[in-house]
Design an enzyme around this catalytic site. Structure first.
Site, mmCIF file in Angstrom:
data_model
loop_
_atom_site.group_PDB
_atom_site.id
_atom_site.type_symbol
_atom_site.label_atom_id
_atom_site.label_comp_id
_atom_site.label_asym_id
_atom_site.label_seq_id
_atom_site.Cartn_x
_atom_site.Cartn_y
_atom_site.Cartn_z
ATOM 1 N N HIS A 31 42.392 42.286 39.447
ATOM 2 C CA HIS A 31 41.811 42.965 40.608
ATOM 3 C C HIS A 31 40.328 42.670 40.780
ATOM 4 O O HIS A 31 39.771 42.910 41.856
ATOM 5 C CB HIS A 31 42.036 44.476 40.484
ATOM 6 C CG HIS A 31 43.471 44.872 40.613
ATOM 7 N ND1 HIS A 31 44.013 45.321 41.795
ATOM 8 C CD2 HIS A 31 44.490 44.860 39.725
ATOM 9 C CE1 HIS A 31 45.304 45.580 41.618
ATOM 10 N NE2 HIS A 31 45.611 45.309 40.368
ATOM 11 N N ASP A 76 32.397 41.334 43.961
ATOM 12 C CA ASP A 76 33.561 42.221 44.010
ATOM 13 C C ASP A 76 34.819 41.388 44.172
ATOM 14 O O ASP A 76 34.812 40.378 44.900
ATOM 15 C CB ASP A 76 33.452 43.200 45.183
ATOM 16 C CG ASP A 76 33.950 44.593 44.822
ATOM 17 O OD1 ASP A 76 34.805 44.697 43.931
ATOM 18 O OD2 ASP A 76 33.480 45.566 45.437
#
Length: 480
Positions: free
Chosen positions: A156, A369
């Protein structure tokens, strides 16, 4: 039909009729309800002593299997190697990496122990889907226990460039462990390329890239596996409904009343050094400096719920943000206006969605991110007739898809200030056009598409692809 086994560091607390869970949890839970299956992972409990025992809870066709950790395992596996070593390294913060061999041994030990707890619960035809950086050695441990099931892994967070990953001393053991999976999923194509680059240049492996979008074939450490990018999504229409429902709640009505017609810039992030929060505050300060007309005409709300509060790096970022917000407010505030409202607490999803819908600018500028679902939730929550503008870091995975955003470099304080000014002044026709482009992409690639594509490829992971469609890259490994 094969059962689906989800393995994650934490098992998401989902209850029918309870508070709305995040899009990832909802998407995975939907798949479990459709196929029947199990969600296995840490309960979140840290035990002072004793031997943790698995707790099983049946909810319809889904079994939730959770287990606690003893204090030493929590300190070494979770606080230590996972979050003091891997998290900063994978977010390109080599300067913050803390490494201890005992923590790495604890990380592998806990993965092996968790795998041993799962083995008796497995059936021969189960499909196993492991999530995130806490569990990189999990398939390797299952293979050592004789498990032959299909096992997939989804990361993730970002996968770092080779030269950054090399800063983690056991980098080779980590990549070798990843090669025990049948399918690796990354958020973006750059993450996949970074993994392939390591395999080719550091592990003497091969990476076959398909001629068109599809999974790459990896050969390394005596294993053949597949890897591909699967950008995670949200349920945009569900978020839009949450936004409408939340608008009637007291928190949102109170916020609107206190704005007194001012424009609103909105940010929501976990309190983390990877989110670029300090730079974001300073860019807002630069906006007020350079465009005096914005003073007393725009407010910036930053919601930053606490996370990993027992780690020094997170205590430091909290103190830094409190200092920055106090300094900026002290410089610009007036009796009837506070420029920055910095809120260190959690809100329910429908409140956040409603605040996104009321805001004129979504301010999402992480330093790095994997995806950043807040950016996608912000767009999803907008009023199609009068949408806000998304200001988005180029280093968020979402920037690969959301081309209608104003893309910024979070290190460029002046550039971010200019983007804020552009967003606040943007005419409605342009805002609508940008919104339509982004919402279309979000509907085409919602969280169900992400989930279904990954599981489809995992079930096909043993099928060979014709070599003619691929280009093989190979290079001898560098001797360290």
């Amino acid at each position: 039909m094969s059962r689906l086994i989800i393995v994650s560091n934490r098992v998401a607390p989902i209850s029918e009729g309870g508070p709305a869970a995040g899009g990832l949890a909802v998407g995975v839970y939907d798949a479990l309800k459709e196929t029947g299956g199990m969600w296995f992972g840490w309960s979140g409990d840290v035990l002072a002593s004793g031997q943790p025992q698995i707790q099983l809870e049946e909810r319809g066709p889904v079994t939730f299997a959770t287990i606690g950790l003893v204090r030493r395992d929590y300190d070494q596996y979770y606080r230590g190697f996972s979050n003091a070593t891997l998290w900063p390294a994978f977010h390109y913060r080599a300067d913050l990496i803390q490494y201890d061999r005992h923590d790495f041994e604890g990380y592998r030990r806990v993965n092996a122990w968790l795998a041993q707890q799962l083995v008796p619960l497995l059936r021969d035809d189960d499909v196993i889907w492991v999530h995130d950086y806490h569990l990189i050695p999990f398939a390797q441990a299952l293979r050592a226990a004789g498990v032959k099931n299909r096992i997939g892994f989804f990361l993730h967070i970002p996968f770092p460039a080779s030269q950054v990953l090399l800063a983690v001393p056991p980098h080779r053991q980590l990549v070798e462990a990843l090669c025990s999976f049948d399918l690796l999923g990354f958020q973006t194509e750059p993450d996949l390329r970074a993994f392939c680059d390591y395999v080719v240049h550091e592990a003497a492996g091969e990476c076959e890239h398909p001629a068109k979008n599809g999974s790459s074939t990896i050969r390394a450490f005596g294993r053949t596996l597949r890897a591909a990018a699967y950008p995670i999504g949200v349920y945009p229409d569900e978020i839009a409904q949450l936004a409408k429902a939340g608008a009637r709640g007291k928190p949102v009505r109170t916020m609107k009343a206190t704005l007194h017609g001012r424009k609103l810039i909105m940010s929501v992030d976990r309190l983390d050094y990877s989110k670029g929060l300090v730079e974001r505050f300073r860019a807002f300060e630069r906006l007020l400096d350079q465009v005096p007309a914005m003073r007393n005409n725009v407010s910036f709300v930053q919601i930053a719920p606490p996370t990993r509060a027992d780690m020094h790096a997170y205590q430091d970022i909290r103190l830094q943000l409190e200092g920055e917000s106090g300094r900026i407010n002290g410089r610009f505030a007036e009796l009837d206006w506070t420029p920055i409202r910095y809120i260190h607490r959690q809100y329910e999803r429908q409140v956040l969605a409603a605040l996104f819908r009321e805001s004129h600018v979504g301010y999402v500028t992480p330093l790095r991110d994997g995806m950043n679902l807040v950016a996608k939730e912000y767009v999803s929550a907008q009023d199609p007739d009068d949408p806000g503008v998304l200001v988005l870091s180029r280093f968020a995975g979402a920037a690969q898809e959301l081309e209608g955003a104003l893309i910024v470099n979070p290190i460029d304080i002046d550039g971010m200030a200019e983007a804020l000014a552009t967003a606040l002044a943007m005419p409605v026709a342009e805002r609508r056009a940008r919104y339509r482009d982004m919402i279309g992409r979000l509907r085409e690639n919602n969280v169900s598409v992400w989930r279904d594509n990954f599981l489809r490829d995992l079930k096909r992971s043993g099928e060979a692809r014709p070599a003619a469609r691929a280009k093989t890259v190979r290079k001898k490994a560098t001797v360290e």
